[in-house]
Design a protein around this motif. Sequence first.
Motif, PDB file in Angstrom:
ATOM      1  N   GLY A  45      10.637  11.293  18.759  1.00 57.36           N
ATOM      2  CA  GLY A  45      10.995  10.599  19.986  1.00 57.36           C
ATOM      3  C   GLY A  45      11.356   9.139  19.857  1.00 57.36           C
ATOM      4  O   GLY A  45      11.529   8.458  20.872  1.00 57.36           O
ATOM      5  N   TYR A  46      11.466   8.630  18.634  1.00 55.78           N
ATOM      6  CA  TYR A  46      11.818   7.224  18.461  1.00 55.78           C
ATOM      7  C   TYR A  46      13.330   7.062  18.347  1.00 55.78           C
ATOM      8  O   TYR A  46      14.032   7.946  17.862  1.00 55.78           O
ATOM      9  N   HIS A  47      13.814   5.921  18.770  1.00 52.83           N
ATOM     10  CA  HIS A  47      15.253   5.672  18.736  1.00 52.83           C
ATOM     11  C   HIS A  47      15.755   5.464  17.306  1.00 52.83           C
ATOM     12  O   HIS A  47      16.897   5.806  16.990  1.00 52.83           O
ATOM     13  N   SER A  48      14.905   4.894  16.463  1.00 54.65           N
ATOM     14  CA  SER A  48      15.323   4.561  15.103  1.00 54.65           C
ATOM     15  C   SER A  48      14.092   4.387  14.227  1.00 54.65           C
ATOM     16  O   SER A  48      12.953   4.402  14.712  1.00 54.65           O
ATOM     17  N   PHE A  49      14.331   4.179  12.945  1.00 56.86           N
ATOM     18  CA  PHE A  49      13.229   3.917  12.020  1.00 56.86           C
ATOM     19  C   PHE A  49      12.505   2.632  12.405  1.00 56.86           C
ATOM     20  O   PHE A  49      11.268   2.580  12.414  1.00 56.86           O
ATOM     21  N   ASP A  50      13.273   1.583  12.732  1.00 59.82           N
ATOM     22  CA  ASP A  50      12.650   0.311  13.111  1.00 59.82           C
ATOM     23  C   ASP A  50      11.800   0.461  14.367  1.00 59.82           C
ATOM     24  O   ASP A  50      10.705  -0.109  14.470  1.00 59.82           O
ATOM     25  N   ASP A  51      12.302   1.224  15.327  1.00 54.57           N
ATOM     26  CA  ASP A  51      11.546   1.474  16.551  1.00 54.57           C
ATOM     27  C   ASP A  51      10.235   2.175  16.215  1.00 54.57           C
ATOM     28  O   ASP A  51       9.167   1.825  16.738  1.00 54.57           O
ATOM     29  N   MET A  52      10.304   3.155  15.324  1.00 60.19           N
ATOM     30  CA  MET A  52       9.115   3.915  14.954  1.00 60.19           C
ATOM     31  C   MET A  52       8.088   3.042  14.245  1.00 60.19           C
ATOM     32  O   MET A  52       6.910   3.029  14.612  1.00 60.19           O
ATOM     33  N   LYS A  53       8.525   2.291  13.238  1.00 59.13           N
ATOM     34  CA  LYS A  53       7.549   1.534  12.446  1.00 59.13           C
ATOM     35  C   LYS A  53       6.888   0.439  13.280  1.00 59.13           C
ATOM     36  O   LYS A  53       5.695   0.168  13.127  1.00 59.13           O
ATOM     37  N   ASN A  54       7.635  -0.173  14.186  1.00 62.25           N
ATOM     38  CA  ASN A  54       7.047  -1.204  15.038  1.00 62.25           C
ATOM     39  C   ASN A  54       6.071  -0.600  16.046  1.00 62.25           C
ATOM     40  O   ASN A  54       5.004  -1.161  16.309  1.00 62.25           O
ATOM     41  N   SER A  55       6.437   0.553  16.594  1.00 60.86           N
ATOM     42  CA  SER A  55       5.566   1.220  17.563  1.00 60.86           C
ATOM     43  C   SER A  55       4.286   1.710  16.907  1.00 60.86           C
ATOM     44  O   SER A  55       3.188   1.531  17.440  1.00 60.86           O
ATOM     45  N   ILE A  56       4.424   2.333  15.732  1.00 60.47           N
ATOM     46  CA  ILE A  56       3.253   2.848  15.023  1.00 60.47           C
ATOM     47  C   ILE A  56       2.327   1.710  14.623  1.00 60.47           C
ATOM     48  O   ILE A  56       1.097   1.807  14.760  1.00 60.47           O
ATOM     49  N   ALA A  57       2.898   0.622  14.135  1.00 54.04           N
ATOM     50  CA  ALA A  57       2.080  -0.523  13.733  1.00 54.04           C
ATOM     51  C   ALA A  57       1.280  -1.056  14.913  1.00 54.04           C
ATOM     52  O   ALA A  57       0.102  -1.402  14.787  1.00 54.04           O
ATOM     53  N   THR A  58       1.919  -1.090  16.074  1.00 54.06           N
ATOM     54  CA  THR A  58       1.233  -1.575  17.276  1.00 54.06           C
ATOM     55  C   THR A  58       0.133  -0.619  17.705  1.00 54.06           C
ATOM     56  O   THR A  58      -0.978  -1.030  18.045  1.00 54.06           O
ATOM     57  N   GLU A  59       0.435   0.682  17.681  1.00 56.27           N
ATOM     58  CA  GLU A  59      -0.544   1.680  18.113  1.00 56.27           C
ATOM     59  C   GLU A  59      -1.744   1.750  17.183  1.00 56.27           C
ATOM     60  O   GLU A  59      -2.882   1.939  17.624  1.00 56.27           O
ATOM     61  N   MET A  60      -1.504   1.608  15.891  1.00 53.19           N
ATOM     62  CA  MET A  60      -2.567   1.811  14.914  1.00 53.19           C
ATOM     63  C   MET A  60      -3.395   0.564  14.634  1.00 53.19           C
ATOM     64  O   MET A  60      -4.492   0.646  14.104  1.00 53.19           O
TER      65      MET A  60
END
Length: 267
Positions: free
Chosen positions: A63-78
């Motif tokens: 569900g992420y728009h891009s790799f950058d979107d994913m890594k930033n979101s995951i870093a924030t969540e974790m």
Amino acid sequence: MIAMSAHNMIKYLNHQTEENVQTKLIHFIFNHYHTLQHMTIIELAQRCYVSTASVSRFARNFGYHSFDDMKNSIATEMTISEPYVTYRMTKQSLKELSSHPDEFYRLFADGIITSIKDTVNTLPFEAIDMLLHRILQTDDVILFGYDIMIDELRIFQSTLLSCGIIVRLGETPDVQLELAKHLTSHSTAIVFSSFGTFFAKLPTVYSHIVQSNAHLILVTQMPGSNIYTGVFDEVLPISSKTNVEAGSYPMNFLLDYMARRIFVLQR
């Protein structure tokens, strides 16, 4: 699409018996989330022995728009920056847990018991019965929630199904968004949100819900009114005061009660 949380990656792992590209990436991401934000897509692909195209597909699949979107979101969540937010703990509670775990456990239990007992005097029983009758009489009932609340609603949904009652539940943000978009005047949308996280995390879903012609019901542990409650046709506060440290135990207890009560009402 709305990005899914790291929690949903765990759900994916729970349904897999063999390693594949996605499970390999999930394991690596969880084990290296501290440094993930500083990695390039090439570095992640090389570390996991997969192609950059596989990493891009992985991000989109969740569900992420891009790799950058994913890594930033995951870093924030974790990243646990504030224990009060993640574990619903004050600095004093954290100190107590470190030095006197037995005392912390006792106080934690007392807080949960108190918050559940509070619902006995606060719960609008007639309104809850009206909600349950609406579930029985409406063909299109959709339940909405966020993250762990979805797990509790899934149990509630399964219990209703055993009584021959069908309600719908979007288990992912994307599915919830589609359900919200297709609400009609014949629908009943019930949002379960203990402390308002649903509104903060799924604003687009919330927006479509309130713009619909459906009958809207909010069940919450937040007493009083706020910027969200005014748009609902019915607001059912089940607690007289907000006890964040006690968590959603009162809501879970309510759902268990509702499942038992609707069984009696249906007979």
